[in-house]
Design a protein around this motif. Structure first.
Motif, PDB file in Angstrom:
ATOM      1  N   ARG A 182      -4.567   8.623   4.363  1.00  0.00           N
ATOM      2  CA  ARG A 182      -4.256   8.314   5.767  1.00  0.00           C
ATOM      3  C   ARG A 182      -3.528   9.482   6.441  1.00  0.00           C
TER       4      ARG A 182
ATOM      5  N   TRP B 112       4.505 -10.572 -23.594  1.00  0.00           N
ATOM      6  CA  TRP B 112       3.230 -10.295 -22.915  1.00  0.00           C
ATOM      7  C   TRP B 112       3.287 -10.784 -21.459  1.00  0.00           C
ATOM      8  N   ALA B 113       3.802 -11.984 -21.262  1.00  0.00           N
ATOM      9  CA  ALA B 113       3.884 -12.549 -19.906  1.00  0.00           C
ATOM     10  C   ALA B 113       4.821 -11.731 -19.024  1.00  0.00           C
ATOM     11  N   ALA B 114       5.824 -11.090 -19.633  1.00  0.00           N
ATOM     12  CA  ALA B 114       6.768 -10.294 -18.850  1.00  0.00           C
ATOM     13  C   ALA B 114       6.241  -8.888 -18.579  1.00  0.00           C
TER      14      ALA B 114
ATOM     15  N   ALA C  95       2.887  -7.738 -18.807  1.00  0.00           N
ATOM     16  CA  ALA C  95       1.549  -7.607 -18.206  1.00  0.00           C
ATOM     17  C   ALA C  95       1.599  -7.254 -16.709  1.00  0.00           C
ATOM     18  N   PRO C  96       2.448  -7.924 -15.897  1.00  0.00           N
ATOM     19  CA  PRO C  96       2.470  -7.542 -14.473  1.00  0.00           C
ATOM     20  C   PRO C  96       2.985  -6.132 -14.231  1.00  0.00           C
ATOM     21  N   LEU C  97       3.861  -5.634 -15.126  1.00  0.00           N
ATOM     22  CA  LEU C  97       4.396  -4.277 -14.921  1.00  0.00           C
ATOM     23  C   LEU C  97       3.323  -3.218 -15.115  1.00  0.00           C
TER      24      LEU C  97
ATOM     25  N   LYS D 150       1.468  -3.094 -11.955  1.00  0.00           N
ATOM     26  CA  LYS D 150       2.290  -2.520 -10.880  1.00  0.00           C
ATOM     27  C   LYS D 150       2.068  -1.008 -10.778  1.00  0.00           C
TER      28      LYS D 150
ATOM     29  N   ASN E 192      -2.320   3.265  -6.221  1.00  0.00           N
ATOM     30  CA  ASN E 192      -3.276   2.997  -5.145  1.00  0.00           C
ATOM     31  C   ASN E 192      -2.623   3.132  -3.773  1.00  0.00           C
ATOM     32  N   ILE E 193      -1.377   2.636  -3.638  1.00  0.00           N
ATOM     33  CA  ILE E 193      -0.672   2.731  -2.352  1.00  0.00           C
ATOM     34  C   ILE E 193      -0.441   4.204  -2.008  1.00  0.00           C
ATOM     35  N   ARG E 194      -0.025   4.985  -3.010  1.00  0.00           N
ATOM     36  CA  ARG E 194       0.229   6.420  -2.773  1.00  0.00           C
ATOM     37  C   ARG E 194      -1.067   7.129  -2.357  1.00  0.00           C
TER      38      ARG E 194
ATOM     39  N   PHE F 137      -3.734   5.796  -0.972  1.00  0.00           N
ATOM     40  CA  PHE F 137      -4.120   5.328   0.368  1.00  0.00           C
ATOM     41  C   PHE F 137      -3.315   6.048   1.443  1.00  0.00           C
ATOM     42  N   ASN F 138      -2.022   6.182   1.202  1.00  0.00           N
ATOM     43  CA  ASN F 138      -1.169   6.834   2.196  1.00  0.00           C
ATOM     44  C   ASN F 138      -1.477   8.326   2.325  1.00  0.00           C
TER      45      ASN F 138
ATOM     46  N   ILE G  11      -1.059  -0.379  -8.905  1.00  0.00           N
ATOM     47  CA  ILE G  11      -0.907  -0.718  -7.483  1.00  0.00           C
ATOM     48  C   ILE G  11      -0.135   0.377  -6.747  1.00  0.00           C
ATOM     49  N   ILE G  12       0.960   0.847  -7.365  1.00  0.00           N
ATOM     50  CA  ILE G  12       1.758   1.907  -6.734  1.00  0.00           C
ATOM     51  C   ILE G  12       0.919   3.187  -6.583  1.00  0.00           C
TER      52      ILE G  12
END
Lengths: 260, 47
Positions: free
Chosen positions: B43, B20-22, B24-26, B29, B35-37, B39-40, B32-33
Motif C-alpha cells: 500500500r 497445543w491449544a495455547a 497453535a494460535p501463536l 499470529k 501478511n499485515i506488514r 499488505f502495508n 498474520i503479522i
C-alpha cells in the motif's frame, strides 16, 4: 435511584467500547500476561498439593489423583459451552463482532477440555471400573458435547464470510445447550457407572486435604481459559482486520497515536 | 495393579493438549503479522 443513571451509562459505555476492535485489542492485551502467570502459579501449587501432599484414597488408592485434572477439565468443558452459547446469543441479538469472535474462539478451548475430560476419565476408569469405556449416560453425553464443539468449529470454518459463519455456529451452540442438563443430571436420572457429584452448592463429601488442590486446579483452568480466549480473539481480530489501519498501528507499536 | 502409568499418562496427555491449544494460535499470529506488514508495504509503495 439518582446514582443508577451514571452507573448504567458507564456499563453501556464499556459494552460499546468492547465492540471497538482496536480498543478491545489494547484493553484485553493488558490482562494476558497476568492470566498466564495466574494459571502457571495456581497449576504448580494445585498439582504439588494434589500429587504429592494429599493422602491416598482409602478405596481407590493413588488412582484418584487423576481427579485433579479430570474434574476441572470436565467442569470447564461445560462452563465454556455455556459461556460460548451466551456470547453467541449476544452476538445473534446485538451483532457485536467481538462477541462473535470470542464465542467462536471458545469452541476449540472447550473441545480441548472435553477431550482431556474424556481421555483422563477413560484412564481413571481402567484401574477403578476395570474398563476404559462404557456407554453410560455421563460418558456418552460428554462425548456428544465433544461432537457439538466439533460441529460449531466445523460450521464456522465451512463458511467463507466469518460474520455469517459465526451467527450460524452460534445458533448451533444455542441448540446444543440442551445437552448441558443431560450431562449434569445424567448420574441422577440414569443408573450409571460414573459416580454422582461429590461437590455441591451446599457442601462437599471430599476431605479438605483432597478438596483444596481440586479447587485450586479448577481456578487455574479458568485462568487458562481467560488467557487462551483473549489470545485467540486478539489474533482473530488482527486476521479479520488485516487491511485496516489500526492493525498496522498495533504491529508497529503506534497504537496510542491512532484515534479509533 | 500399578496406578502410576494411568496417573502420569493422564497428566502428560493433558499437558500436550493444553500446550497445543495455547501455542497453535501463536503460530498463526506470525503469519498474520507477516501478511499485515506485506499488505502495508504494498500500500505504501502504490501511493
Amino acid at each position: 435511584m439518582k446514582n443508577d443513571k451514571p452507573r448504567k451509562n458507564a456499563f453501556l459505555m464499556f459494552i460499546h467500547k468492547m465492540g471497538s476492535p482496536p480498543w478491545f485489542y489494547n484493553f484485553t492485551g493488558k490482562f494476558v500476561p497476568w492470566l498466564w502467570a495466574g494459571f502457571t502459579v495456581l497449576t504448580i501449587w494445585g498439582l504439588y498439593l494434589g500429587l504429592f501432599k494429599a493422602p491416598p484414597d482409602y478405596l481407590q488408592g493413588e488412582s484418584y489423583r487423576i481427579m485433579y485434572i479430570h474434574v476441572p477439565a470436565a467442569w470447564m468443558s461445560m462452563l465454556i459451552y455455556i459461556v460460548m452459547a451466551v456470547m453467541g446469543f449476544i452476538a445473534l441479538i446485538w451483532r457485536v463482532r467481538t462477541m462473535e469472535i470470542m464465542a467462536m474462539n471458545s469452541a476449540p478451548i472447550g473441545a480441548a477440555f472435553t477431550l482431556i475430560a474424556l481421555v483422563t476419565g477413560s484412564l481413571w476408569g481402567r484401574p477403578t471400573w476395570g474398563t476404559y469405556w462404557v456407554w453410560d449416560a455421563r460418558l456418552t453425553s460428554e462425548l456428544v458435547l465433544l461432537f457439538l464443539y466439533l460441529g460449531v468449529i466445523g460450521l464456522y470454518k465451512a463458511m467463507d464470510e466469518p460474520r455469517k459463519a459465526a451467527r450460524a455456529a452460534s445458533l448451533l451452540a444455542l441448540v446444543g445447550l440442551v445437552n448441558m442438563p443431560i450431562i449434569h443430571y445424567s448420574v441422577k436420572w440414569w443408573n450409571t457407572l460414573h459416580q454422582g457429584s461429590s461437590i455441591s452448592m451446599t457442601g462437599s463429601k471430599i476431605d479438605p486435604s483432597m478438596l483444596w488442590p481440586l479447587l485450586i486446579m479448577a481456578i487455574a483452568m479458568k485462568f487458562y481459559y481467560g488467557a487462551n480466549l483473549i489470545t485467540r480473539s486478539r489474533i482473530t481480530l488482527l486476521e479479520q482486520d488485516l487491511r485496516k489501519g489500526w492493525t498496522r498501528d498495533v504491529i508497529e507499536g503506534t497504537a496510542g497515536e491512532h484515534k479509533s | 495393579m500399578n496406578h502410576a502409568p494411568f496417573i502420569w499418562g493422564s497428566y502428560v496427555i493433558s499437558a500436550i493438549v493444553l500446550l497445543w491449544a495455547a501455542l497453535a494460535p501463536l503460530v498463526s499470529k506470525r503469519t498474520i503479522i507477516k501478511n499485515i506488514r506485506t499488505f502495508n508495504q504494498v500500500r505504501e509503495q502504490s501511493k
